[in-house]
Design a protein around this motif. Structure first.
Motif, PDB file in Angstrom:
ATOM      1  N   SER A   1      28.079 -34.511   7.502  1.00  0.00           N
ATOM      2  CA  SER A   1      27.753 -33.945   8.646  1.00  0.00           C
ATOM      3  C   SER A   1      28.543 -33.378   9.825  1.00  0.00           C
ATOM      4  N   LEU A   2      27.991 -32.597  10.338  1.00  0.00           N
ATOM      5  CA  LEU A   2      28.857 -31.938  11.623  1.00  0.00           C
ATOM      6  C   LEU A   2      28.519 -32.472  12.776  1.00  0.00           C
ATOM      7  N   LEU A   3      28.999 -33.111  13.743  1.00  0.00           N
ATOM      8  CA  LEU A   3      28.367 -34.172  14.859  1.00  0.00           C
ATOM      9  C   LEU A   3      28.876 -33.226  16.072  1.00  0.00           C
ATOM     10  N   LYS A   4      27.635 -33.012  16.881  1.00  0.00           N
ATOM     11  CA  LYS A   4      27.833 -32.527  18.280  1.00  0.00           C
ATOM     12  C   LYS A   4      27.943 -33.676  19.308  1.00  0.00           C
ATOM     13  N   VAL A   5      29.185 -34.085  20.002  1.00  0.00           N
ATOM     14  CA  VAL A   5      29.349 -35.210  20.653  1.00  0.00           C
ATOM     15  C   VAL A   5      29.630 -35.120  21.929  1.00  0.00           C
ATOM     16  N   ASP A   6      28.888 -35.768  22.812  1.00  0.00           N
ATOM     17  CA  ASP A   6      29.192 -35.643  24.494  1.00  0.00           C
ATOM     18  C   ASP A   6      30.534 -36.205  24.481  1.00  0.00           C
TER      19      ASP A   6
ATOM     20  N   THR B   1      32.343 -36.944  27.222  1.00  0.00           N
ATOM     21  CA  THR B   1      32.355 -38.203  28.105  1.00  0.00           C
ATOM     22  C   THR B   1      31.892 -39.516  27.730  1.00  0.00           C
ATOM     23  N   SER B   2      30.712 -39.382  27.185  1.00  0.00           N
ATOM     24  CA  SER B   2      29.916 -40.618  26.755  1.00  0.00           C
ATOM     25  C   SER B   2      30.216 -41.124  25.447  1.00  0.00           C
ATOM     26  N   LEU B   3      30.746 -40.032  24.784  1.00  0.00           N
ATOM     27  CA  LEU B   3      30.874 -40.110  23.142  1.00  0.00           C
ATOM     28  C   LEU B   3      29.692 -40.465  22.483  1.00  0.00           C
ATOM     29  N   LYS B   4      28.266 -40.090  23.129  1.00  0.00           N
ATOM     30  CA  LYS B   4      27.321 -40.268  22.223  1.00  0.00           C
ATOM     31  C   LYS B   4      26.931 -39.048  21.635  1.00  0.00           C
ATOM     32  N   VAL B   5      26.202 -38.919  20.373  1.00  0.00           N
ATOM     33  CA  VAL B   5      25.848 -37.941  19.507  1.00  0.00           C
ATOM     34  C   VAL B   5      24.827 -37.434  20.011  1.00  0.00           C
ATOM     35  N   ARG B   6      24.866 -35.921  20.375  1.00  0.00           N
ATOM     36  CA  ARG B   6      23.831 -35.154  20.848  1.00  0.00           C
ATOM     37  C   ARG B   6      23.192 -34.507  19.709  1.00  0.00           C
ATOM     38  N   ALA B   7      23.659 -34.240  18.649  1.00  0.00           N
ATOM     39  CA  ALA B   7      22.930 -33.543  17.452  1.00  0.00           C
ATOM     40  C   ALA B   7      23.956 -33.825  16.362  1.00  0.00           C
ATOM     41  N   THR B   8      22.949 -33.952  15.099  1.00  0.00           N
ATOM     42  CA  THR B   8      23.762 -34.112  13.855  1.00  0.00           C
ATOM     43  C   THR B   8      22.970 -32.786  12.870  1.00  0.00           C
ATOM     44  N   TYR B   9      24.255 -32.004  12.179  1.00  0.00           N
ATOM     45  CA  TYR B   9      23.911 -30.796  11.414  1.00  0.00           C
ATOM     46  C   TYR B   9      24.222 -31.424   9.808  1.00  0.00           C
ATOM     47  N   THR B  10      23.480 -31.114   8.915  1.00  0.00           N
ATOM     48  CA  THR B  10      23.830 -31.461   7.453  1.00  0.00           C
ATOM     49  C   THR B  10      24.303 -29.928   6.984  1.00  0.00           C
ATOM     50  N   PRO B  11      25.394 -30.133   6.422  1.00  0.00           N
ATOM     51  CA  PRO B  11      25.820 -28.892   5.470  1.00  0.00           C
ATOM     52  C   PRO B  11      24.716 -28.572   4.463  1.00  0.00           C
ATOM     53  N   PRO B  12      24.961 -27.374   4.048  1.00  0.00           N
ATOM     54  CA  PRO B  12      23.943 -26.638   3.101  1.00  0.00           C
ATOM     55  C   PRO B  12      24.179 -27.337   1.397  1.00  0.00           C
ATOM     56  N   VAL B  13      23.098 -27.487   0.958  1.00  0.00           N
ATOM     57  CA  VAL B  13      23.163 -28.209  -0.554  1.00  0.00           C
ATOM     58  C   VAL B  13      23.623 -27.062  -1.397  1.00  0.00           C
ATOM     59  N   THR B  14      24.846 -27.691  -2.311  1.00  0.00           N
ATOM     60  CA  THR B  14      25.235 -27.051  -3.332  1.00  0.00           C
ATOM     61  C   THR B  14      24.692 -27.473  -4.685  1.00  0.00           C
ATOM     62  N   ASP B  15      24.171 -28.221  -4.970  1.00  0.00           N
ATOM     63  CA  ASP B  15      23.683 -28.452  -6.236  1.00  0.00           C
ATOM     64  C   ASP B  15      22.391 -29.572  -5.896  1.00  0.00           C
ATOM     65  N   PRO B  16      21.173 -28.851  -6.131  1.00  0.00           N
ATOM     66  CA  PRO B  16      20.071 -29.691  -6.076  1.00  0.00           C
ATOM     67  C   PRO B  16      19.768 -30.472  -7.060  1.00  0.00           C
ATOM     68  N   ALA B  17      20.588 -30.530  -8.246  1.00  0.00           N
ATOM     69  CA  ALA B  17      20.336 -31.436  -9.110  1.00  0.00           C
ATOM     70  C   ALA B  17      20.708 -32.648  -8.922  1.00  0.00           C
ATOM     71  N   THR B  18      21.983 -32.923  -8.015  1.00  0.00           N
ATOM     72  CA  THR B  18      22.765 -34.120  -7.875  1.00  0.00           C
ATOM     73  C   THR B  18      22.403 -34.345  -6.117  1.00  0.00           C
ATOM     74  N   GLY B  19      22.069 -33.293  -5.421  1.00  0.00           N
ATOM     75  CA  GLY B  19      22.042 -33.392  -3.846  1.00  0.00           C
ATOM     76  C   GLY B  19      23.347 -33.179  -3.030  1.00  0.00           C
TER      77      GLY B  19
ATOM     78  N   ASP C   1      23.384 -23.934  18.012  1.00  0.00           N
ATOM     79  CA  ASP C   1      22.202 -24.418  17.607  1.00  0.00           C
ATOM     80  C   ASP C   1      22.605 -25.302  16.212  1.00  0.00           C
ATOM     81  N   GLY C   2      24.097 -25.279  15.971  1.00  0.00           N
ATOM     82  CA  GLY C   2      24.401 -26.022  14.800  1.00  0.00           C
ATOM     83  C   GLY C   2      23.929 -25.050  13.249  1.00  0.00           C
ATOM     84  N   LYS C   3      23.517 -23.708  13.586  1.00  0.00           N
ATOM     85  CA  LYS C   3      23.358 -23.144  12.255  1.00  0.00           C
ATOM     86  C   LYS C   3      24.296 -22.813  11.261  1.00  0.00           C
ATOM     87  N   HIS C   4      24.220 -22.746  10.186  1.00  0.00           N
ATOM     88  CA  HIS C   4      25.169 -22.599   9.305  1.00  0.00           C
ATOM     89  C   HIS C   4      25.361 -20.945   9.204  1.00  0.00           C
TER      90      HIS C   4
END
Length: 351
Positions: free
Chosen positions: A78-83, A85-103, A137-140
């Motif tokens: 994951s790529l995390l977008k963190v505040d 000051t508070s160190l709270k996660v604002r958003a979590t982005y998952t990188p693209p899948v490279t192998d659908p068979a294994t995930g 927006d975290g877009k790849h």
């Protein structure tokens, strides 16, 4: 210890750092720790497992952090977008899948922010590539192949250039931060480039050569790379504000090397702690911070005194440190709590 033995230990240590795992857990609650005598304060929060690096965006006031779990096929990253000051996660982005068979996904490890173009760049070590994401927006946006065992990445905003280190084949690769096209490739046989730093005044990039006990300097004006001596097992490099001094975290020696770039010589070797893994300089305070993974702490160095002025407790296995105008951010691999989460730490650096 023979050169071959030292090189094997350094390579193994780097592989351990790259292979650390991650899960997509939510952030914990930040907790303030005691204030050390010299004035720094540390605030900590659990984020997720497998934290690797972080990078601060001044434009967006965001801390970007990478996380990845396990060996291939890596299915949790994951790529995390963190505040910051508070160190709270604002958003979590998952990188693209490279192998659908294994995930398997394009797991992210190194990270650097490009505020000029509002993007964030990552190294995808397992996929021998780097990627670009939107800060908005975290877009790849792109995946760029051809960086063998891509480890670290650094941005030269002034020249619209992003450099990545290819640990696997001794290569430094430069990309255009506007078009994402490769613009330069420098291969130095026999090197193991890990950490990177760039002097935006000159465009010169510096790479820590883990196996060669040196820094590789690549200047836009020189025909060949220049070698500058460092300590035993340099794995991370940072520059002073004026670019005249380089600092390396020497993993094998547990030291910080202070290096006169012009003379090409180590002027001081300062013990910081076992497993020195990451180094960063802070322009506001003038301090140099070293993350000592084996020792489990952060050392604050006054480069003018050539001495450690503070040793700060963080979580176990601090993995990376970055700074932003009087504040440092550290990510660790402490695996605390029931969900085995790693932590982020915000340090207000004392003067």
């Amino acid at each position: 210890m023979t050169t071959i033995t030292r090189r094997f230990r350094r390579t193994a240590a780097t592989a351990v750092a790259l292979a650390a795992g991650s899960s997509l857990a939510l952030t914990g609650t930040a907790t303030a720790q005691a204030k050390p005598a010299a004035g720094s304060t540390v605030t900590s929060a659990q984020l997720t497992a497998g934290l690797y690096q972080s990078s601060y965006s001044e434009r967006n006031h965001v801390l970007w952090a990478t996380a990845a779990v396990g060996r291939p096929p890596v299915t949790k990253s994951s790529l995390l977008k963190v505040d910051p000051t508070s160190l709270k996660v604002r958003a979590t982005y998952t990188p693209p899948v490279t192998d659908p068979a294994t995930g398997a996904v394009e797991a992210v490890y190194g990270v650097a922010v490009d505020d000029e173009h509002n993007t964030v760049w990552t190294t995808n070590t397992r996929n021998n590539s780097v990627s670009v994401y939107s800060q908005r927006d975290g877009k790849h946006l792109a995946s760029l192949p051809g960086v063998n065992h891509a480890r670290e990445i650094v941005v030269d905003e002034r020249r619209n250039t992003v450099w990545a280190s290819g640990f696997g084949d001794g290569t430094l690769v430069a990309f255009d931060s506007r078009t994402y096209l490769e613009k330069k490739r420098v291969t130095v046989a026999g090197t193991q480039p890990t950490g990177l730093a760039v002097n935006e005044r000159t465009g010169t990039v510096y790479a820590a050569d883990l196996g060669g006990d040196r820094i590789v300097e690549v200047s836009p004006y020189a025909k060949e790379a220049r070698f500058i001596p460092a300590g035993d097992g340099p794995i991370s490099v940072a520059l002073s504000a004026d670019g005249r001094t380089a600092y390396t975290a020497d993993q094998a020696a547990g030291t910080l090397s202070v290096i006169d770039v012009r003379k090409g010589a180590v002027t001081k070797s300062i013990p910081t702690g076992a497993g020195a893994l990451s180094v960063a300089t802070d322009s506001r305070t003038g301090r140099v911070l070293v993350a000592n993974r084996t020792a489990g702490n952060i050392t604050v160095v006054d480069p003018r005194q050539g001495a450690v002025v503070e040793t700060l407790a963080t979580g176990a296995n601090p993995n990376h440190v970055t700074t932003a105008r009087g504040t440092a951010y550290v990510v660790d691999k402490s695996a605390v709590g029931a969900e085995r989460q790693d932590q982020a730490h915000r340090i207000r650096i004392g003067r």
